[in-house]
Motif scaffolding. Structure first.
Motif, PDB file in Angstrom:
ATOM      1  N   SER A  41     -29.572 -33.293  26.997  1.00 13.26           N
ATOM      2  CA  SER A  41     -30.542 -32.399  26.362  1.00 13.26           C
ATOM      3  C   SER A  41     -31.407 -31.728  27.425  1.00 13.26           C
ATOM      4  O   SER A  41     -31.507 -32.198  28.562  1.00 13.26           O
ATOM      5  CB  SER A  41     -31.418 -33.177  25.393  1.00 13.26           C
ATOM      6  OG  SER A  41     -32.098 -34.221  26.078  1.00 13.26           O
ATOM      7  N   ASN A  45     -33.896 -23.030  25.178  1.00 12.96           N
ATOM      8  CA  ASN A  45     -33.184 -22.655  23.959  1.00 12.96           C
ATOM      9  C   ASN A  45     -31.860 -21.973  24.321  1.00 12.96           C
ATOM     10  O   ASN A  45     -31.666 -20.772  24.081  1.00 12.96           O
ATOM     11  CB  ASN A  45     -34.053 -21.727  23.105  1.00 12.96           C
ATOM     12  CG  ASN A  45     -33.433 -21.476  21.735  1.00 12.96           C
ATOM     13  OD1 ASN A  45     -32.645 -22.297  21.239  1.00 12.96           O
ATOM     14  ND2 ASN A  45     -33.758 -20.345  21.143  1.00 12.96           N
ATOM     15  N   SER A  85     -20.089 -28.405  14.668  1.00 13.13           N
ATOM     16  CA  SER A  85     -21.266 -27.884  13.954  1.00 13.13           C
ATOM     17  C   SER A  85     -20.970 -27.684  12.474  1.00 13.13           C
ATOM     18  O   SER A  85     -21.736 -28.113  11.602  1.00 13.13           O
ATOM     19  CB  SER A  85     -21.716 -26.566  14.586  1.00 13.13           C
ATOM     20  OG  SER A  85     -22.754 -25.976  13.832  1.00 13.13           O
ATOM     21  N   ILE A  90     -24.210 -29.778  11.693  1.00 15.89           N
ATOM     22  CA  ILE A  90     -25.203 -29.828  12.762  1.00 15.89           C
ATOM     23  C   ILE A  90     -25.793 -28.434  12.949  1.00 15.89           C
ATOM     24  O   ILE A  90     -25.066 -27.481  13.243  1.00 15.89           O
ATOM     25  CB  ILE A  90     -24.572 -30.333  14.073  1.00 15.89           C
ATOM     26  CG1 ILE A  90     -24.017 -31.741  13.867  1.00 15.89           C
ATOM     27  CG2 ILE A  90     -25.600 -30.331  15.200  1.00 15.89           C
ATOM     28  CD1 ILE A  90     -23.191 -32.239  15.014  1.00 15.89           C
ATOM     29  N   GLU A  91     -27.084 -28.322  12.775  1.00 17.90           N
ATOM     30  CA  GLU A  91     -27.735 -27.023  12.897  1.00 17.90           C
ATOM     31  C   GLU A  91     -27.623 -26.500  14.329  1.00 17.90           C
ATOM     32  O   GLU A  91     -27.714 -27.257  15.296  1.00 17.90           O
ATOM     33  CB  GLU A  91     -29.205 -27.123  12.498  1.00 17.90           C
ATOM     34  CG  GLU A  91     -29.412 -27.478  11.032  1.00 17.90           C
ATOM     35  CD  GLU A  91     -30.884 -27.590  10.681  1.00 17.90           C
ATOM     36  OE1 GLU A  91     -31.724 -27.635  11.604  1.00 17.90           O
ATOM     37  OE2 GLU A  91     -31.190 -27.616   9.482  1.00 17.90           O
ATOM     38  N   GLU A  92     -27.461 -25.179  14.436  1.00 12.38           N
ATOM     39  CA  GLU A  92     -27.240 -24.581  15.748  1.00 12.38           C
ATOM     40  C   GLU A  92     -28.407 -24.818  16.697  1.00 12.38           C
ATOM     41  O   GLU A  92     -28.219 -24.929  17.914  1.00 12.38           O
ATOM     42  CB  GLU A  92     -26.965 -23.083  15.607  1.00 12.38           C
ATOM     43  CG  GLU A  92     -26.589 -22.436  16.925  1.00 12.38           C
ATOM     44  CD  GLU A  92     -25.958 -21.090  16.770  1.00 12.38           C
ATOM     45  OE1 GLU A  92     -26.182 -20.237  17.646  1.00 12.38           O
ATOM     46  OE2 GLU A  92     -25.223 -20.879  15.771  1.00 12.38           O
ATOM     47  N   LYS A  93     -29.623 -24.925  16.163  1.00  9.39           N
ATOM     48  CA  LYS A  93     -30.784 -25.123  17.027  1.00  9.39           C
ATOM     49  C   LYS A  93     -30.728 -26.453  17.778  1.00  9.39           C
ATOM     50  O   LYS A  93     -31.428 -26.642  18.781  1.00  9.39           O
ATOM     51  CB  LYS A  93     -32.077 -25.033  16.220  1.00  9.39           C
ATOM     52  CG  LYS A  93     -32.254 -26.130  15.180  1.00  9.39           C
ATOM     53  CD  LYS A  93     -33.543 -25.937  14.395  1.00  9.39           C
ATOM     54  CE  LYS A  93     -33.762 -27.039  13.360  1.00  9.39           C
ATOM     55  NZ  LYS A  93     -35.010 -26.818  12.581  1.00  9.39           N
ATOM     56  N   ARG A  94     -29.863 -27.374  17.312  1.00  5.11           N
ATOM     57  CA  ARG A  94     -29.724 -28.660  17.992  1.00  5.11           C
ATOM     58  C   ARG A  94     -28.828 -28.559  19.237  1.00  5.11           C
ATOM     59  O   ARG A  94     -28.752 -29.500  20.027  1.00  5.11           O
ATOM     60  CB  ARG A  94     -29.172 -29.715  17.032  1.00  5.11           C
ATOM     61  CG  ARG A  94     -30.105 -30.035  15.866  1.00  5.11           C
ATOM     62  CD  ARG A  94     -29.515 -31.105  14.976  1.00  5.11           C
ATOM     63  NE  ARG A  94     -29.371 -32.384  15.665  1.00  5.11           N
ATOM     64  CZ  ARG A  94     -28.710 -33.433  15.157  1.00  5.11           C
ATOM     65  NH1 ARG A  94     -28.149 -33.328  13.953  1.00  5.11           N
ATOM     66  NH2 ARG A  94     -28.618 -34.556  15.834  1.00  5.11           N
ATOM     67  N   ARG A  96     -29.184 -27.315  22.028  1.00  5.33           N
ATOM     68  CA  ARG A  96     -29.905 -27.052  23.264  1.00  5.33           C
ATOM     69  C   ARG A  96     -29.426 -28.089  24.271  1.00  5.33           C
ATOM     70  O   ARG A  96     -30.111 -29.083  24.551  1.00  5.33           O
ATOM     71  CB  ARG A  96     -31.408 -27.147  23.039  1.00  5.33           C
ATOM     72  CG  ARG A  96     -31.954 -26.097  22.079  1.00  5.33           C
ATOM     73  CD  ARG A  96     -33.436 -26.277  21.852  1.00  5.33           C
ATOM     74  NE  ARG A  96     -33.974 -25.244  20.957  1.00  5.33           N
ATOM     75  CZ  ARG A  96     -35.233 -25.184  20.553  1.00  5.33           C
ATOM     76  NH1 ARG A  96     -36.091 -26.094  20.966  1.00  5.33           N
ATOM     77  NH2 ARG A  96     -35.636 -24.222  19.745  1.00  5.33           N
ATOM     78  N   PHE A 129     -24.396 -36.623  19.117  1.00  8.98           N
ATOM     79  CA  PHE A 129     -24.970 -36.349  17.800  1.00  8.98           C
ATOM     80  C   PHE A 129     -24.846 -37.539  16.834  1.00  8.98           C
ATOM     81  O   PHE A 129     -25.067 -37.402  15.632  1.00  8.98           O
ATOM     82  CB  PHE A 129     -24.309 -35.113  17.189  1.00  8.98           C
ATOM     83  CG  PHE A 129     -24.664 -33.826  17.883  1.00  8.98           C
ATOM     84  CD1 PHE A 129     -25.959 -33.342  17.861  1.00  8.98           C
ATOM     85  CD2 PHE A 129     -23.702 -33.104  18.562  1.00  8.98           C
ATOM     86  CE1 PHE A 129     -26.293 -32.147  18.505  1.00  8.98           C
ATOM     87  CE2 PHE A 129     -24.023 -31.920  19.213  1.00  8.98           C
ATOM     88  CZ  PHE A 129     -25.323 -31.434  19.188  1.00  8.98           C
TER      89      PHE A 129
END
Length: 322
Positions: A41, A45, A85, A90-94, A96, A129
Motif C-alpha cells: 500500500s 491515489n 475487482s 473490490i472498489e477501485e479506490k482500494r 492504491r 485483499f
C-alpha cells in the motif's frame, strides 16, 4: 503499510504441447524457477507498477488508465486487477497499490513465464485483499490473464504454476500425477518465441494438411500416455525414449529452428537421448533429462557453443505466499 508477497514456479511440458489445444492429453511439471509479485500500500491515489527484471516502471491513475496505457506485452496485469475487482466487488479506490514483479524465468522461453507471473499476481492480490482464494480460483484468475496474452491457451500453464508437482491435463480436467524428482536441464535457444504465432503456425498446417496433422496429434497423444506409464513405473530409460519420440513429432509440426537443431546435434554428440522442445517451439527452450553428471557435461558443451542452460528439478509446492 500493508505488504504481501507471492511466488509461483515456472513449468515445462514433458509431453503433449500443441496437441493439448486439440483435446489430446499433455503432461507438465513445475520447476524450481520462480516469479515473484510484491504488493504494498501507499498514500498516493495511483497504481505503481515496477517490473524489476524488465526495466519497466510506470504510474497509472486508475485501472482503466492502466489497461489503456500499459505496454501491450504486460496487458495481462490490468486484466488480472480488473477481474479481481469485478469478481469480488473490490472498489477501485482500494487499488492504491504498488506492484513489484520479478522473475527468474526467461520470457518467451516456453517455461511459463507469463503464467507464472499471472499466478503470482493473482495470489498476491488474493492475500492483499484477504480474499482467501484457493489454488483452483487463483489458477482461474491467471487463466483470464493468459487469455489476453495468448488468445486460446489450453489452461495447462496456469494450472501447473498454481498446483506444482506434475499434472496430466486433458479437456480442461486436471489429474495430479505422483512423480519422483529428477534433474532437468533447461536449455535456452537464444530465440524468444511468440506463443500466439506458434499456435497460428500449427493452425495453418491444420488448414493445409488436416489429415496428416491429425495423425501427428494422435501420435503425440499416444506418446503422452507412454510417458505417463514411464513415470508411473519410474522407468527413466523409457522416459528418455518417449521424450525423443515427442521431439520427432514436434519437428514434423515445423517447430524447430536452426539454433534448436544445433542444440539437438550437440546433445546427440554427447549421447543425450531425452531431449525435446518444451512449450510452443519456434524458439524458446528445450529440456534434457539424464543423470546430473551427464547433464552437467552437456551444459558445459552448450556453453562452449554460446547456449545458456540451467540445471533444475521439479517443484512440488506450487504458488505460495510469504
Amino acid at each position: 503499510m500493508t505488504t504481501t508477497i507471492a511466488k509461483a514456479p515456472g513449468k515445462c511440458i514433458l509431453f503433449g504441447e500443441h496437441a493439448v489445444v486439440h483435446n489430446y492429453p499433455a503432461l507438465a511439471v513445475a520447476i524450481n524457477l520462480f516469479s515473484e509479485c510484491k504488493i504494498s500500500s501507499h498514500k498516493y491515489n495511483k497504481i505503481i507498477l515496477n517490473l524489476r527484471d524488465y526495466e519497466y516502471c510506470k504510474e497509472f491513475e486508475s485501472l482503466d488508465n492502466m489497461r489503456k496505457n500499459i505496454n501491450e506485452k504486460w496487458v495481462q496485469i490490468p486484466i488480472g486487477l480488473q477481474y479481481i475487482s469485478e469478481k469480488y466487488g473490490i472498489e477501485e479506490k482500494r487499488f492504491r497499490i504498488r506492484i513489484e514483479i520479478s522473475s527468474q524465468i526467461w520470457p518467451g522461453s516456453g517455461l511459463g513465464s507469463s503464467a507464472s507471473i499471472a499466478v503470482a499476481l493473482c495470489s498476491a492480490l488474493s492475500h492483499y485483499f484477504n480474499l482467501g482464494l484457493d489454488k483452483a480460483n487463483i489458477s482461474h484468475c491467471a487463466l483470464k490473464c493468459e487469455q489476453i496474452t495468448h488468445g486460446n491457451p489450453s489452461g495447462i500453464d496456469n494450472s501447473i504454476c498454481s498446483y506444482g508437482g506434475a499434472i496430466l491435463y486433458h479437456d480442461s480436467q486436471i489429474e495430479r500425477v505422483p512423480i519422483e524428482n529428477f534433474p532437468i536441464l533447461l536449455i535456452y535457444s537464444g530465440e524468444p518465441h511468440e506463443t500466439i504465432q506458434a499456435i497460428r503456425q500449427v493452425s495453418n498446417l491444420i488448414k493445409k494438411n488436416p489429415e496428416s496433422t491429425n495423425i501427428i496429434f494422435n501420435e503425440i497423444g499416444k506418446i503422452t500416455k507412454r510417458g505417463l506409464n514411464a513415470l508411473n513405473s519410474n522407468n527413466f530409460s523409457m522416459l528418455q525414449q518417449v521424450l525423443h519420440q515427442n521431439q520427432v513429432q514436434l519437428q514434423k509440426l515445423k517447430l524447430s529452428t536452426p539454433n534448436i537443431d544445433k542444440i539437438l546435434k550437440i546433445a546427440s554428440n554427447e549421447e543425450i537421448q531425452g531431449i525435446k522442445i518444451t512449450g510452443a517451439g519456434s524458439g524458446g527452450c528445450l529440456i534434457a533429462i539424464d543423470s546430473s553428471e551427464n547433464l552437467t557435461k552437456l551444459s558445459k558443451k552448450l556453453k562452449e557453443n554460446s547456449f545458456t542452460s540451467i540445471l533444475t528439478s521439479i517443484n512440488y509446492s506450487g504458488v505460495q505466499n510469504d
